[in-house]
Design a protein around this motif. Structure first.
Motif, PDB file in Angstrom:
ATOM      1  N   LEU A 123      -8.126  10.200  -5.861  1.00  0.00           N
ATOM      2  CA  LEU A 123      -9.178   9.257  -6.230  1.00  0.00           C
ATOM      3  C   LEU A 123     -10.176   9.843  -7.216  1.00  0.00           C
ATOM      4  O   LEU A 123     -11.044   9.126  -7.730  1.00  0.00           O
ATOM      5  CB  LEU A 123      -9.921   8.776  -4.977  1.00  0.00           C
ATOM      6  CG  LEU A 123      -9.180   7.715  -4.142  1.00  0.00           C
ATOM      7  CD1 LEU A 123      -9.849   7.524  -2.800  1.00  0.00           C
ATOM      8  CD2 LEU A 123      -9.088   6.405  -4.907  1.00  0.00           C
ATOM      9  N   MET A 124     -10.058  11.127  -7.511  1.00  0.00           N
ATOM     10  CA  MET A 124     -10.931  11.745  -8.508  1.00  0.00           C
ATOM     11  C   MET A 124     -10.470  11.421  -9.928  1.00  0.00           C
ATOM     12  O   MET A 124     -11.169  11.715 -10.891  1.00  0.00           O
ATOM     13  CB  MET A 124     -10.988  13.256  -8.293  1.00  0.00           C
ATOM     14  CG  MET A 124     -11.634  13.662  -6.966  1.00  0.00           C
ATOM     15  SD  MET A 124     -11.583  15.444  -6.660  1.00  0.00           S
ATOM     16  CE  MET A 124     -12.741  16.004  -7.916  1.00  0.00           C
ATOM     17  N   THR A 125      -9.294  10.817 -10.058  1.00  0.00           N
ATOM     18  CA  THR A 125      -8.822  10.362 -11.366  1.00  0.00           C
ATOM     19  C   THR A 125      -9.431   9.002 -11.667  1.00  0.00           C
ATOM     20  O   THR A 125     -10.054   8.370 -10.807  1.00  0.00           O
ATOM     21  CB  THR A 125      -7.288  10.293 -11.388  1.00  0.00           C
ATOM     22  OG1 THR A 125      -6.841   9.415 -10.345  1.00  0.00           O
ATOM     23  CG2 THR A 125      -6.686  11.676 -11.160  1.00  0.00           C
ATOM     24  N   ASP A 126      -9.236   8.508 -12.894  1.00  0.00           N
ATOM     25  CA  ASP A 126     -10.030   7.363 -13.357  1.00  0.00           C
ATOM     26  C   ASP A 126      -9.410   5.985 -13.131  1.00  0.00           C
ATOM     27  O   ASP A 126     -10.107   4.976 -13.224  1.00  0.00           O
ATOM     28  CB  ASP A 126     -10.343   7.533 -14.847  1.00  0.00           C
ATOM     29  CG  ASP A 126      -9.086   7.668 -15.703  1.00  0.00           C
ATOM     30  OD1 ASP A 126      -8.014   7.918 -15.128  1.00  0.00           O
ATOM     31  OD2 ASP A 126      -9.187   7.517 -16.928  1.00  0.00           O
ATOM     32  N   LYS A 127      -8.116   5.909 -12.820  1.00  0.00           N
ATOM     33  CA  LYS A 127      -7.472   4.606 -12.672  1.00  0.00           C
ATOM     34  C   LYS A 127      -7.095   4.361 -11.215  1.00  0.00           C
ATOM     35  O   LYS A 127      -7.625   4.986 -10.306  1.00  0.00           O
ATOM     36  CB  LYS A 127      -6.243   4.527 -13.580  1.00  0.00           C
ATOM     37  CG  LYS A 127      -6.555   4.603 -15.068  1.00  0.00           C
ATOM     38  CD  LYS A 127      -5.266   4.455 -15.877  1.00  0.00           C
ATOM     39  CE  LYS A 127      -5.520   4.526 -17.357  1.00  0.00           C
ATOM     40  NZ  LYS A 127      -4.264   4.388 -18.151  1.00  0.00           N
ATOM     41  N   ARG A 128      -6.153   3.465 -11.022  1.00  0.00           N
ATOM     42  CA  ARG A 128      -5.709   3.139  -9.674  1.00  0.00           C
ATOM     43  C   ARG A 128      -4.803   4.233  -9.118  1.00  0.00           C
ATOM     44  O   ARG A 128      -4.271   5.074  -9.856  1.00  0.00           O
ATOM     45  CB  ARG A 128      -4.976   1.791  -9.649  1.00  0.00           C
ATOM     46  CG  ARG A 128      -5.849   0.607 -10.070  1.00  0.00           C
ATOM     47  CD  ARG A 128      -5.188  -0.721  -9.742  1.00  0.00           C
ATOM     48  NE  ARG A 128      -5.012  -0.903  -8.301  1.00  0.00           N
ATOM     49  CZ  ARG A 128      -6.006  -1.233  -7.469  1.00  0.00           C
ATOM     50  NH1 ARG A 128      -7.233  -1.402  -7.915  1.00  0.00           N
ATOM     51  NH2 ARG A 128      -5.764  -1.396  -6.177  1.00  0.00           N
ATOM     52  N   VAL A 129      -4.646   4.198  -7.795  1.00  0.00           N
ATOM     53  CA  VAL A 129      -3.824   5.174  -7.084  1.00  0.00           C
ATOM     54  C   VAL A 129      -2.710   4.428  -6.357  1.00  0.00           C
ATOM     55  O   VAL A 129      -2.970   3.418  -5.676  1.00  0.00           O
ATOM     56  CB  VAL A 129      -4.659   5.973  -6.064  1.00  0.00           C
ATOM     57  CG1 VAL A 129      -3.767   6.873  -5.215  1.00  0.00           C
ATOM     58  CG2 VAL A 129      -5.735   6.792  -6.775  1.00  0.00           C
ATOM     59  N   LEU A 130      -1.485   4.904  -6.499  1.00  0.00           N
ATOM     60  CA  LEU A 130      -0.355   4.341  -5.761  1.00  0.00           C
ATOM     61  C   LEU A 130       0.070   5.338  -4.690  1.00  0.00           C
ATOM     62  O   LEU A 130       0.371   6.494  -5.001  1.00  0.00           O
ATOM     63  CB  LEU A 130       0.819   4.042  -6.692  1.00  0.00           C
ATOM     64  CG  LEU A 130       2.055   3.415  -6.027  1.00  0.00           C
ATOM     65  CD1 LEU A 130       1.714   2.051  -5.432  1.00  0.00           C
ATOM     66  CD2 LEU A 130       3.207   3.285  -7.021  1.00  0.00           C
ATOM     67  N   LEU A 131       0.047   4.906  -3.453  1.00  0.00           N
ATOM     68  CA  LEU A 131       0.462   5.742  -2.325  1.00  0.00           C
ATOM     69  C   LEU A 131       1.804   5.254  -1.808  1.00  0.00           C
ATOM     70  O   LEU A 131       1.932   4.115  -1.365  1.00  0.00           O
ATOM     71  CB  LEU A 131      -0.579   5.689  -1.210  1.00  0.00           C
ATOM     72  CG  LEU A 131      -0.181   6.259   0.153  1.00  0.00           C
ATOM     73  CD1 LEU A 131       0.185   7.735   0.050  1.00  0.00           C
ATOM     74  CD2 LEU A 131      -1.281   6.045   1.183  1.00  0.00           C
ATOM     75  N   MET A 132       2.815   6.125  -1.869  1.00  0.00           N
ATOM     76  CA  MET A 132       4.140   5.813  -1.337  1.00  0.00           C
ATOM     77  C   MET A 132       4.343   6.591  -0.041  1.00  0.00           C
ATOM     78  O   MET A 132       4.060   7.786   0.029  1.00  0.00           O
ATOM     79  CB  MET A 132       5.219   6.175  -2.363  1.00  0.00           C
ATOM     80  CG  MET A 132       5.101   5.405  -3.657  1.00  0.00           C
ATOM     81  SD  MET A 132       6.393   5.840  -4.878  1.00  0.00           S
ATOM     82  CE  MET A 132       7.839   5.094  -4.099  1.00  0.00           C
ATOM     83  N   ALA A 133       4.839   5.900   0.993  1.00  0.00           N
ATOM     84  CA  ALA A 133       5.001   6.534   2.298  1.00  0.00           C
ATOM     85  C   ALA A 133       6.038   5.768   3.103  1.00  0.00           C
ATOM     86  O   ALA A 133       6.614   4.774   2.634  1.00  0.00           O
ATOM     87  CB  ALA A 133       3.661   6.590   3.033  1.00  0.00           C
ATOM     88  N   THR A 134       6.259   6.211   4.333  1.00  0.00           N
ATOM     89  CA  THR A 134       7.172   5.514   5.234  1.00  0.00           C
ATOM     90  C   THR A 134       6.454   4.323   5.860  1.00  0.00           C
ATOM     91  O   THR A 134       5.216   4.268   5.886  1.00  0.00           O
ATOM     92  CB  THR A 134       7.664   6.449   6.356  1.00  0.00           C
ATOM     93  OG1 THR A 134       6.551   6.796   7.196  1.00  0.00           O
ATOM     94  CG2 THR A 134       8.302   7.703   5.773  1.00  0.00           C
ATOM     95  N   PRO A 135       7.205   3.365   6.407  1.00  0.00           N
ATOM     96  CA  PRO A 135       6.560   2.211   7.043  1.00  0.00           C
ATOM     97  C   PRO A 135       5.605   2.589   8.172  1.00  0.00           C
ATOM     98  O   PRO A 135       4.537   1.989   8.300  1.00  0.00           O
ATOM     99  CB  PRO A 135       7.756   1.398   7.561  1.00  0.00           C
ATOM    100  CG  PRO A 135       8.863   1.731   6.618  1.00  0.00           C
ATOM    101  CD  PRO A 135       8.668   3.189   6.290  1.00  0.00           C
ATOM    102  N   VAL A 136       5.973   3.579   8.999  1.00  0.00           N
ATOM    103  CA  VAL A 136       5.101   3.976  10.111  1.00  0.00           C
ATOM    104  C   VAL A 136       3.779   4.516   9.596  1.00  0.00           C
ATOM    105  O   VAL A 136       2.707   4.171  10.103  1.00  0.00           O
ATOM    106  CB  VAL A 136       5.796   5.015  11.018  1.00  0.00           C
ATOM    107  CG1 VAL A 136       4.803   5.589  12.017  1.00  0.00           C
ATOM    108  CG2 VAL A 136       6.958   4.379  11.766  1.00  0.00           C
ATOM    109  N   THR A 137       3.825   5.343   8.566  1.00  0.00           N
ATOM    110  CA  THR A 137       2.591   5.890   7.990  1.00  0.00           C
ATOM    111  C   THR A 137       1.741   4.784   7.374  1.00  0.00           C
ATOM    112  O   THR A 137       0.521   4.737   7.570  1.00  0.00           O
ATOM    113  CB  THR A 137       2.916   6.953   6.925  1.00  0.00           C
ATOM    114  OG1 THR A 137       3.608   8.049   7.544  1.00  0.00           O
ATOM    115  CG2 THR A 137       1.648   7.474   6.275  1.00  0.00           C
ATOM    116  N   ILE A 138       2.363   3.880   6.632  1.00  0.00           N
ATOM    117  CA  ILE A 138       1.625   2.798   5.983  1.00  0.00           C
ATOM    118  C   ILE A 138       0.901   1.930   7.011  1.00  0.00           C
ATOM    119  O   ILE A 138      -0.240   1.495   6.793  1.00  0.00           O
ATOM    120  CB  ILE A 138       2.575   1.917   5.134  1.00  0.00           C
ATOM    121  CG1 ILE A 138       3.157   2.703   3.957  1.00  0.00           C
ATOM    122  CG2 ILE A 138       1.869   0.646   4.673  1.00  0.00           C
ATOM    123  CD1 ILE A 138       2.177   3.037   2.871  1.00  0.00           C
TER     124      ILE A 138
END
Length: 279
Positions: A123-138
């Motif tokens: 989140l220290m970067t300037d644009k959006r963040v995409l988080l990829m994970a497993t269904p349980v984590t999400i």
């Protein structure tokens, strides 16, 4: 080749150490081979430790199982390592951490270090963040708390990618099928809107080169390996538990000590340990 009993006895002897707690082994746990990416970082910053890596291959993957089953499997694995006499346990699995870490810490007296998505630096970067994970984590409440704590949850998009675990377990790291699967997942996403990709599963780090070939070249990729290793080092220093016995790594598959030399060499290569060090 040594039999399972000989291997177990050898591992128990190594875990108990000689002359005090710093000589004890560090347990590292994942559902499969994904945690080898974490082990690589652990070895880099803590090169004089003894490690036992526990891959729950009989029950992998965890990412689409009911939370209660994941908790039970992880508890069994931690109990196995605690019985060996480890001085700390690293849960090198985002899924296991997200559903089981609090109960594990309440149950066991050894330090237990979990693994979480590296949202804060992303989140220290300037644009959006995409988080990829497993269904349980999400779906986990722990991830929701982490996002809310960041104060910028509205900048983070979540994407489930369960099949990447299966591809990693099959050693399909750069296959056409993997590339097609990732491209299909990302259909409908404006990739130019993202400055950061967070890999919320330790298995996903095996696909960094594929992600870089698909995303714009300015994308920054974050995983939790460095943060997890740093946390372990801080815990060991704080408790005067840093070892100085030289590097050793042993492997377990679902509670059975791995003695197959060819498989041990394969795992050594995957986590960046030279054959000479792994033998």
């Amino acid at each position: 080749m040594a039999n399972d009993r000989d291997c177990t006895d050898s591992l128990r002897l190594a875990a108990r150490g000689v002359g005090g707690s710093p000589d004890l082994t560090i347990g590292v746990l994942d559902s499969g081979i994904g945690g080898l990416n974490v082990l690589r970082e652990l070895v880099r910053i803590l090169p004089n430790e003894r490690y036992v890596y526990y891959a729950d291959e009989k029950n992998a993957p965890y990412g689409e199982k009911p939370e209660g089953i994941v908790k039970s499997l992880v508890d069994d694995a931690v109990e196995f390592m605690v019985d060996l006499g480890v001085k700390a346990v690293v849960i090198a699995c985002n899924t296991a951490t997200s559903v089981a870490i609090d109960e594990l810490r309440a149950k066991y007296s050894v330090p237990i270090i979990g693994m979480e998505p590296a949202i804060k630096p992303a989140l220290m970067t300037d644009k959006r963040v995409l988080l990829m994970a497993t269904p349980v984590t999400i779906r986990s409440g722990r991830l929701k708390k982490l996002l809310n704590k960041s104060g910028e949850a509205d900048r983070v998009d979540l994407l489930e990618a369960p099949r990447l675990v299966e591809f990693a377990e099959a050693s399909m790291f750069d296959s056409t099928e993997v590339k097609q699967y990732i491209r299909e997942l990302l259909q409908g996403y404006d990739l130019s809107a993202y400055s950061s990709l967070v890999l919320g599963c330790s298995h996903f780090s095996f696909f960094k080169s594929v992600f870089r070939s698909i995303f714009p070249e300015n994308i920054q990729i974050f995983d939790g390996s460095c943060g997890t290793a740093d946390n372990l080092k801080a815990v060991l220093l704080r408790n005067s538990l840093c070892g100085n016995s030289g590097l050793s790594v042993e492997y377990c598959y679902s509670g059975e000590i791995l003695c197959d030399k060819a498989e041990i060499k394969r795992l050594d290569r995957l986590c960046g340990i030279s054959t000479e060090e792994g033998e």
